[in-house]
Design a protein around this motif. Structure first.
Motif, PDB file in Angstrom:
ATOM      1  N   ARG A 103       0.859  -1.187   0.000  1.00 14.80           N
ATOM      2  CA  ARG A 103       0.000   0.000   0.000  1.00 14.80           C
ATOM      3  C   ARG A 103       0.899   1.241   0.000  1.00 14.80           C
ATOM      4  NH1 ARG A 103      -5.821  -0.354   0.082  1.00 14.80           N
ATOM      5  NH2 ARG A 103      -6.234  -2.510   0.560  1.00 14.80           N
ATOM      6  N   PRO A 104       1.431   1.602  -1.160  1.00  9.72           N
ATOM      7  CA  PRO A 104       2.408   2.704  -1.205  1.00  9.72           C
ATOM      8  C   PRO A 104       1.871   3.998  -0.595  1.00  9.72           C
ATOM      9  CG  PRO A 104       2.153   1.677  -3.355  1.00  9.72           C
ATOM     10  CD  PRO A 104       1.133   1.053  -2.476  1.00  9.72           C
ATOM     11  N   GLU A 105       0.562   4.204  -0.728  1.00 10.66           N
ATOM     12  CA  GLU A 105      -0.004   5.462  -0.236  1.00 10.66           C
ATOM     13  C   GLU A 105       0.027   5.552   1.295  1.00 10.66           C
ATOM     14  OE1 GLU A 105      -1.684   2.966  -1.480  1.00 10.66           O
ATOM     15  OE2 GLU A 105      -3.481   2.599  -0.267  1.00 10.66           O
ATOM     16  N   MET A 106       0.193   4.404   1.927  1.00 14.16           N
ATOM     17  CA  MET A 106       0.184   4.409   3.404  1.00 14.16           C
ATOM     18  C   MET A 106       1.579   4.362   4.009  1.00 14.16           C
ATOM     19  SD  MET A 106      -2.852   1.737   4.144  1.00 14.16           S
ATOM     20  CE  MET A 106      -2.606   1.806   5.900  1.00 14.16           C
ATOM     21  N   VAL A 107       2.555   4.124   3.167  1.00 13.59           N
ATOM     22  CA  VAL A 107       3.900   3.853   3.689  1.00 13.59           C
ATOM     23  C   VAL A 107       4.457   5.024   4.501  1.00 13.59           C
ATOM     24  CG1 VAL A 107       6.303   3.482   2.996  1.00 13.59           C
ATOM     25  CG2 VAL A 107       4.491   2.069   2.047  1.00 13.59           C
ATOM     26  N   GLU A 108       4.363   6.215   3.933  1.00 14.99           N
ATOM     27  CA  GLU A 108       4.950   7.371   4.620  1.00 14.99           C
ATOM     28  C   GLU A 108       4.345   7.547   6.015  1.00 14.99           C
ATOM     29  OE1 GLU A 108       5.557  11.592   2.799  1.00 14.99           O
ATOM     30  OE2 GLU A 108       3.988  11.701   4.312  1.00 14.99           O
ATOM     31  N   GLU A 109       3.046   7.382   6.097  1.00 19.44           N
ATOM     32  CA  GLU A 109       2.369   7.555   7.383  1.00 19.44           C
ATOM     33  C   GLU A 109       2.839   6.508   8.402  1.00 19.44           C
ATOM     34  OE1 GLU A 109      -1.897   7.702   7.005  1.00 19.44           O
ATOM     35  OE2 GLU A 109      -2.099   7.605   9.179  1.00 19.44           O
ATOM     36  N   VAL A 110       2.987   5.280   7.922  1.00 21.29           N
ATOM     37  CA  VAL A 110       3.393   4.220   8.857  1.00 21.29           C
ATOM     38  C   VAL A 110       4.867   4.383   9.247  1.00 21.29           C
ATOM     39  CG1 VAL A 110       3.505   1.723   9.234  1.00 21.29           C
ATOM     40  CG2 VAL A 110       1.612   2.680   7.959  1.00 21.29           C
ATOM     41  N   ASN A 119       6.290   7.225   9.600  1.00 21.06           N
ATOM     42  CA  ASN A 119       6.259   8.276  10.616  1.00 21.06           C
ATOM     43  C   ASN A 119       5.668   7.788  11.935  1.00 21.06           C
ATOM     44  OD1 ASN A 119       7.592  10.096   9.087  1.00 21.06           O
ATOM     45  ND2 ASN A 119       5.885  11.481   8.724  1.00 21.06           N
ATOM     46  N   ASP A 120       4.676   6.910  11.854  1.00 19.86           N
ATOM     47  CA  ASP A 120       4.143   6.302  13.097  1.00 19.86           C
ATOM     48  C   ASP A 120       5.263   5.576  13.837  1.00 19.86           C
ATOM     49  OD1 ASP A 120       1.606   7.162  12.585  1.00 19.86           O
ATOM     50  OD2 ASP A 120       0.850   5.229  11.857  1.00 19.86           O
ATOM     51  N   LEU A 175       8.601   6.009  13.556  1.00 13.36           N
ATOM     52  CA  LEU A 175       9.660   6.863  14.101  1.00 13.36           C
ATOM     53  C   LEU A 175       9.131   7.788  15.207  1.00 13.36           C
ATOM     54  CD1 LEU A 175      11.517   7.170  10.777  1.00 13.36           C
ATOM     55  CD2 LEU A 175      12.517   6.295  12.879  1.00 13.36           C
ATOM     56  N   PHE A 176       7.835   7.992  15.212  1.00 10.76           N
ATOM     57  CA  PHE A 176       7.225   8.728  16.337  1.00 10.76           C
ATOM     58  C   PHE A 176       7.381   7.895  17.622  1.00 10.76           C
ATOM     59  CE2 PHE A 176       3.536   9.939  18.976  1.00 10.76           C
ATOM     60  CZ  PHE A 176       3.738  11.311  19.048  1.00 10.76           C
ATOM     61  N   VAL A 177       7.134   6.594  17.498  1.00 12.24           N
ATOM     62  CA  VAL A 177       7.311   5.703  18.658  1.00 12.24           C
ATOM     63  C   VAL A 177       8.778   5.707  19.091  1.00 12.24           C
ATOM     64  CG1 VAL A 177       7.179   3.295  19.460  1.00 12.24           C
ATOM     65  CG2 VAL A 177       5.353   4.237  18.055  1.00 12.24           C
ATOM     66  N   VAL A 178       9.689   5.696  18.101  1.00 11.12           N
ATOM     67  CA  VAL A 178      11.119   5.723  18.427  1.00 11.12           C
ATOM     68  C   VAL A 178      11.448   6.993  19.219  1.00 11.12           C
ATOM     69  CG1 VAL A 178      13.449   5.892  17.435  1.00 11.12           C
ATOM     70  CG2 VAL A 178      11.799   4.281  16.478  1.00 11.12           C
ATOM     71  N   TRP A 179      10.908   8.111  18.788  1.00 10.48           N
ATOM     72  CA  TRP A 179      11.126   9.387  19.489  1.00 10.48           C
ATOM     73  C   TRP A 179      10.584   9.314  20.927  1.00 10.48           C
ATOM     74  CZ3 TRP A 179      13.492  14.021  19.402  1.00 10.48           C
ATOM     75  CH2 TRP A 179      12.965  15.063  20.165  1.00 10.48           C
ATOM     76  N   GLU A 180       9.406   8.770  21.054  1.00 17.78           N
ATOM     77  CA  GLU A 180       8.750   8.733  22.360  1.00 17.78           C
ATOM     78  C   GLU A 180       9.382   7.711  23.313  1.00 17.78           C
ATOM     79  OE1 GLU A 180       5.155  10.139  23.303  1.00 17.78           O
ATOM     80  OE2 GLU A 180       6.317  11.674  22.272  1.00 17.78           O
ATOM     81  N   LYS A 181       9.808   6.576  22.741  1.00 21.92           N
ATOM     82  CA  LYS A 181      10.218   5.456  23.603  1.00 21.92           C
ATOM     83  C   LYS A 181      11.720   5.170  23.559  1.00 21.92           C
ATOM     84  CE  LYS A 181       5.811   4.265  24.270  1.00 21.92           C
ATOM     85  NZ  LYS A 181       5.111   4.358  25.522  1.00 21.92           N
ATOM     86  N   ALA A 182      12.492   6.058  22.977  1.00 21.97           N
ATOM     87  CA  ALA A 182      13.942   5.797  22.846  1.00 21.97           C
ATOM     88  C   ALA A 182      14.563   5.473  24.202  1.00 21.97           C
ATOM     89  CB  ALA A 182      14.622   7.001  22.219  1.00 21.97           C
ATOM     90  N   ASP A 183      14.113   6.151  25.246  1.00 21.97           N
ATOM     91  CA  ASP A 183      14.705   5.917  26.571  1.00 21.97           C
ATOM     92  C   ASP A 183      14.348   4.548  27.139  1.00 21.97           C
ATOM     93  OD1 ASP A 183      12.048   6.616  26.794  1.00 21.97           O
ATOM     94  OD2 ASP A 183      12.284   7.662  28.692  1.00 21.97           O
ATOM     95  N   GLY A 242      11.179  -3.884  14.104  1.00 27.24           N
ATOM     96  CA  GLY A 242      10.107  -4.573  14.830  1.00 27.24           C
ATOM     97  C   GLY A 242       8.916  -3.658  15.069  1.00 27.24           C
ATOM     98  N   ILE A 243       9.210  -2.410  15.408  1.00 24.59           N
ATOM     99  CA  ILE A 243       8.121  -1.437  15.608  1.00 24.59           C
ATOM    100  C   ILE A 243       7.396  -1.218  14.276  1.00 24.59           C
ATOM    101  CG2 ILE A 243       7.557   0.949  16.255  1.00 24.59           C
ATOM    102  CD1 ILE A 243      10.112   0.910  18.028  1.00 24.59           C
ATOM    103  N   ALA A 244       8.188  -1.114  13.199  1.00 25.49           N
ATOM    104  CA  ALA A 244       7.589  -0.895  11.870  1.00 25.49           C
ATOM    105  C   ALA A 244       6.694  -2.073  11.482  1.00 25.49           C
ATOM    106  CB  ALA A 244       8.685  -0.709  10.829  1.00 25.49           C
ATOM    107  N   TYR A 245       7.151  -3.280  11.794  1.00 26.62           N
ATOM    108  CA  TYR A 245       6.358  -4.469  11.480  1.00 26.62           C
ATOM    109  C   TYR A 245       4.999  -4.401  12.187  1.00 26.62           C
ATOM    110  CZ  TYR A 245       4.798  -9.335  11.811  1.00 26.62           C
ATOM    111  OH  TYR A 245       4.046 -10.479  11.793  1.00 26.62           O
TER     112      TYR A 245
END
Lengths: 208, 227
Positions: B54-61, B63-64, B66-74, B88-91
């Protein structure tokens, strides 16, 4: 042989991508030297892998996506800050009220204690603590009995206290009873004495 | 719980660099986050594109993720490589997005299979990209994930198990079924391609010769698994 061949053929994709540990890699290499089927399979997998790797899909410029994500992060952070502020404001708004309530409560308790401790300030209190009742006097009490109470136990209680029922039971199950005070006692001691009688649940002195 | 700042990577120089960036991200360093974003954006985009179709959804996912990475890096515990953790988060995000769409891979695959059979137009190409994506479309999302993580990302089966949160034997089984299915499918695509002039012959250019040789070797083989 069969099992080993099956195991090796299962491992081939990871042999091809060079991610096997040294033991497994040695195992595969040793098997490959003797097994033509696995050699052919390895070649096909290598070809498939290079095909997968060669095919690159076009990517959009990351900066646009990154900007979007940063916008989202900033919005989320602002949201968190405002939630924190709101919680802080809620706490700081309630804090003085809470303190005031606590201080008032302590003051009221202290006042009540002072009132109770000071002798002669409360008629009700002194009635129970200091007024003495002469032995042989009749006191009128409201009595309730533990339920269910056997008639015999109740009768025994009445006989023991040399008392008789004036009226009752009312809707709350209380009997009005006149009781002869057994000895010179303070009202509190008298009430305690009555409450200790088997079958008596509660006793309250009513106006004589 | 171990702090991310106490973790030291022994998993190669790339992971050491990733961990350094992630440690900076954990203290909300936006410059480090942009570097991490740049580092993972291409591979996550590719992986999710392949996984979701689903190429149209890829960018959003992406970002979802890397948003988790930003929030949960610690909260990163160093039990795997940083890249395995992020993938794993992306999956999970990709699977969740597909669940929302209620995409059933097999239904999707059936539709695509029908389309292939109806294709007689010589211009409708079975070039490298179509050949590959058609093949990958006909296996399940999880099988596709295993194939992609193995052949493109070079993950070990243990890393794939960590990424997908499943036992290693499940990874091997998924790969086994994917190989079987691809081996059955790809010769069919080859036949279809051969009936269309200019698809797999030399006129198709060098990039189109590659699947041809690959397909021939597949169709020639009647080996245990194929691919």
């Amino acid at each position: 042989m069969g099992n080993k061949h099956e195991n090796i053929i299962q491992l081939l994709p990871w042999f091809v991508n060079d991610s096997l540990g040294s033991k497994e890699q040695a195992l595969v290499l040793s098997h490959l030297s003797d097994c033509q089927v696995c050699q052919a399979e390895r070649d096909r997998l290598q070809e498939f892998q290079s095909l997968v790797q060669d095919y690159d899909e076009p990517l959009s410029d990351y900066r646009f996506s990154f900007k979007k994500l940063m916008g989202r992060i900033e919005a989320a952070e602002k949201n968190k800050e405002s939630t924190r502020d709101l919680e802080g404001a809620r706490k700081s708004r309630w804090l003085p009220l809470g303190l005031a309530a606590s201080v008032s409560f302590v003051a009221v308790i202290a006042w009540l204690l002072m009132q109770n401790i000071s002798p002669g300030n409360s008629d009700e209190y002194t009635t129970h603590t200091t007024v003495t009742m002469a032995g042989g006097d009749t006191a009128r009490l409201a009595l309730t009995f533990t339920q269910p109470i056997r008639a015999q136990t109740m009768r025994h209680a009445l006989v023991e206290t040399n008392s008789y029922i004036v009226s009752g039971p009312d809707q709350a199950g209380a009997y009005i009873v006149d009781i002869q005070v057994p000895d010179q006692l303070s009202e509190t001691q008298f009430i305690d004495f009555i409450r200790k009688i088997d079958g008596v649940e509660n006793a309250t002195l009513i106006n004589r | 719980m171990k702090s991310i700042h106490e973790i030291k990577s022994k998993r190669g120089p790339e992971d050491v660099e990733d961990l350094k960036l992630l440690q900076r991200v954990a203290v909300k360093d936006k410059v480090a986050f942009e570097k991490l974003y740049l580092r993972f954006y291409p591979q996550l985009s590719r992986y999710l594109n392949r996984l979701m179709r689903r190429p149209e959804m890829v960018e959003e996912v992406v970002n979802d993720t890397l948003f988790v990475v930003w929030e949960k890096a610690d909260q990163f515990q160093g039990r795997s490589k940083v890249s395995t953790w992020v993938t794993g988060i992306a999956y999970l995000k990709g699977i969740k997005a597909l669940d929302k769409l209620r995409t059933v891979p097999d239904q999707h695959a059936d539709e695509l299979d029908d389309n292939i059979e109806e294709t007689n137009d010589p211009i409708s190409k079975l070039g490298l990209d179509e050949w590959l994506t058609s093949g990958l479309d006909l296996i399940s999302v999880d099988q596709r994930s295993v194939v992609e993580l193995t052949y493109f990302f070079g993950y070990s089966y243990q890393e794939i198990a960590e990424t997908m949160g499943c036992p290693v034997n499940t990874v091997k089984t998924r790969m086994f079924h994917a190989r079987r299915r691809l081996a059955k499918l790809l010769p069919q695509l080859q036949e279809q391609g051969e009936s269309s002039p200019g698809l797999l012959n030399s006129e198709g250019g060098s990039s189109k010769e590659k699947p041809s040789s690959s397909l021939k070797s597949n169709s020639d083989s009647s080996s245990d698994i194929g691919l």
